[in-house]
Each structure stands twice: as C-alpha cells, then as structure tokens.
Design a protein around this motif. Structure first.
Motif, mmCIF file in Angstrom:
data_model
loop_
_atom_site.group_PDB
_atom_site.id
_atom_site.type_symbol
_atom_site.label_atom_id
_atom_site.label_comp_id
_atom_site.label_asym_id
_atom_site.label_seq_id
_atom_site.Cartn_x
_atom_site.Cartn_y
_atom_site.Cartn_z
ATOM 1 N N LYS A 8 38.473 44.745 -24.681
ATOM 2 C CA LYS A 8 37.616 43.619 -24.320
ATOM 3 C C LYS A 8 36.240 43.775 -24.947
ATOM 4 N N LYS A 9 35.807 44.996 -25.120
ATOM 5 C CA LYS A 9 34.505 45.265 -25.735
ATOM 6 C C LYS A 9 34.505 44.796 -27.188
ATOM 7 N N THR A 10 35.574 45.069 -27.907
ATOM 8 C CA THR A 10 35.690 44.639 -29.300
ATOM 9 C C THR A 10 35.709 43.118 -29.401
ATOM 10 N N LEU A 11 36.468 42.475 -28.529
ATOM 11 C CA LEU A 11 36.519 41.017 -28.529
ATOM 12 C C LEU A 11 35.161 40.410 -28.197
ATOM 13 N N PHE A 12 34.416 41.041 -27.300
ATOM 14 C CA PHE A 12 33.087 40.561 -26.963
ATOM 15 C C PHE A 12 32.172 40.596 -28.183
ATOM 16 N N TYR A 13 32.212 41.682 -28.938
ATOM 17 C CA TYR A 13 31.367 41.794 -30.125
ATOM 18 C C TYR A 13 31.772 40.795 -31.207
ATOM 19 N N VAL A 14 33.047 40.603 -31.396
ATOM 20 C CA VAL A 14 33.520 39.636 -32.392
ATOM 21 C C VAL A 14 33.085 38.229 -31.993
ATOM 22 N N ASN A 15 33.244 37.885 -30.732
ATOM 23 C CA ASN A 15 32.822 36.568 -30.257
ATOM 24 C C ASN A 15 31.308 36.400 -30.357
ATOM 25 N N SER A 16 30.562 37.432 -30.082
ATOM 26 C CA SER A 16 29.102 37.358 -30.182
ATOM 27 C C SER A 16 28.660 37.149 -31.628
ATOM 28 N N ILE A 17 29.320 37.819 -32.551
ATOM 29 C CA ILE A 17 28.965 37.708 -33.967
ATOM 30 C C ILE A 17 29.292 36.306 -34.486
ATOM 31 N N THR A 18 30.379 35.712 -34.030
ATOM 32 C CA THR A 18 30.741 34.377 -34.513
ATOM 33 C C THR A 18 30.025 33.264 -33.747
ATOM 34 N N PHE A 19 29.391 33.571 -32.633
ATOM 35 C CA PHE A 19 28.692 32.546 -31.855
ATOM 36 C C PHE A 19 27.401 32.102 -32.544
ATOM 37 N N LEU A 20 26.648 33.021 -33.105
ATOM 38 C CA LEU A 20 25.382 32.675 -33.754
ATOM 39 C C LEU A 20 25.571 31.715 -34.932
ATOM 40 N N PRO A 21 26.507 31.963 -35.840
ATOM 41 C CA PRO A 21 26.715 30.983 -36.917
ATOM 42 C C PRO A 21 27.142 29.608 -36.391
ATOM 43 N N PHE A 22 27.906 29.580 -35.306
ATOM 44 C CA PHE A 22 28.311 28.298 -34.735
ATOM 45 C C PHE A 22 27.097 27.530 -34.213
ATOM 46 N N ILE A 23 26.174 28.219 -33.552
ATOM 47 C CA ILE A 23 24.962 27.573 -33.043
ATOM 48 C C ILE A 23 24.127 27.050 -34.214
ATOM 49 N N LEU A 24 23.981 27.853 -35.272
ATOM 50 C CA LEU A 24 23.246 27.402 -36.456
ATOM 51 C C LEU A 24 23.940 26.215 -37.123
ATOM 52 N N LEU A 25 25.257 26.222 -37.121
ATOM 53 C CA LEU A 25 26.031 25.116 -37.690
ATOM 54 C C LEU A 25 25.761 23.830 -36.919
ATOM 55 N N ILE A 61 27.201 27.302 -45.349
ATOM 56 C CA ILE A 61 27.423 28.746 -45.187
ATOM 57 C C ILE A 61 27.863 29.068 -43.769
ATOM 58 N N THR A 62 27.190 28.482 -42.777
ATOM 59 C CA THR A 62 27.567 28.763 -41.392
ATOM 60 C C THR A 62 28.932 28.156 -41.049
ATOM 61 N N ALA A 63 29.309 27.073 -41.711
ATOM 62 C CA ALA A 63 30.635 26.507 -41.495
ATOM 63 C C ALA A 63 31.719 27.458 -41.982
ATOM 64 N N VAL A 64 31.500 28.052 -43.142
ATOM 65 C CA VAL A 64 32.480 29.010 -43.677
ATOM 66 C C VAL A 64 32.564 30.238 -42.777
ATOM 67 N N ILE A 65 31.435 30.750 -42.334
ATOM 68 C CA ILE A 65 31.437 31.920 -41.451
ATOM 69 C C ILE A 65 32.141 31.593 -40.135
ATOM 70 N N SER A 66 31.894 30.403 -39.591
ATOM 71 C CA SER A 66 32.529 30.011 -38.332
ATOM 72 C C SER A 66 34.031 29.866 -38.491
ATOM 73 N N ILE A 67 34.474 29.314 -39.610
ATOM 74 C CA ILE A 67 35.915 29.172 -39.844
ATOM 75 C C ILE A 67 36.572 30.540 -39.974
ATOM 76 N N ILE A 68 35.930 31.457 -40.679
ATOM 77 C CA ILE A 68 36.478 32.795 -40.836
ATOM 78 C C ILE A 68 36.560 33.505 -39.483
ATOM 79 N N GLY A 69 35.515 33.311 -38.674
ATOM 80 C CA GLY A 69 35.477 33.949 -37.351
ATOM 81 C C GLY A 69 36.512 33.383 -36.429
#
Length: 69
Positions: A8-25, A61-69
């Motif tokens: 769950k810790k790993t999933l939390f970090y992955v979700n946190s990393i992909t959340f910022l680009p989504f907000i910027l998008l 750029i943030t769209a591509v990062i969000s899609i990858i995430g």
C-alpha cells in the motif's frame, strides 16, 4: 495465476506522483480555456509567467505524464 504483491505504501507514492501532473493538467486546461479562448487574450499575452504557447506545452507534457501514470 501469478499474484503480485504491491504494498500500500508503494501504491500511495505512485498515486501521489501522478496526482500533481493531473492537477497541473486540469489547471492549465482551465486557464487556457478561460483566458485565451473565452477571454480573447492574444497568444503573446502573459498569464502567470507563461504565454499561450507555454501553457499549451505544459498542458501537453502533463497530459502525457498523466496517461503514463
């Protein structure tokens, strides 16, 4: 069937990393829509330090990062 154990810790970090680009998008999309499309600003008008082309680049750029995430 192979069971993958992802903590769950790993999933939390992955979700946190992909959340910022989504907000910027979302923010850049709204800013482009409101200021440049509906607000009729010129393409060279600077909003929060970027012109229209800078915001479009950030948006793409943030769209591509969000899609990858």
């Amino acid at each position: 069937m192979v069971k993958v154990n992802i903590s769950k810790k790993t999933l939390f970090y992955v979700n946190s990393i992909t959340f910022l680009p989504f907000i910027l998008l979302a923010f850049s999309g709204l800013l482009i829509q409101i200021n440049y499309h509906a607000g009729h600003l010129t393409d060279t008008a600077v909003v929060l330090g970027l012109n229209r082309y800078g915001w479009l680049l950030l948006h793409k750029i943030t769209a591509v990062i969000s899609i990858i995430g």
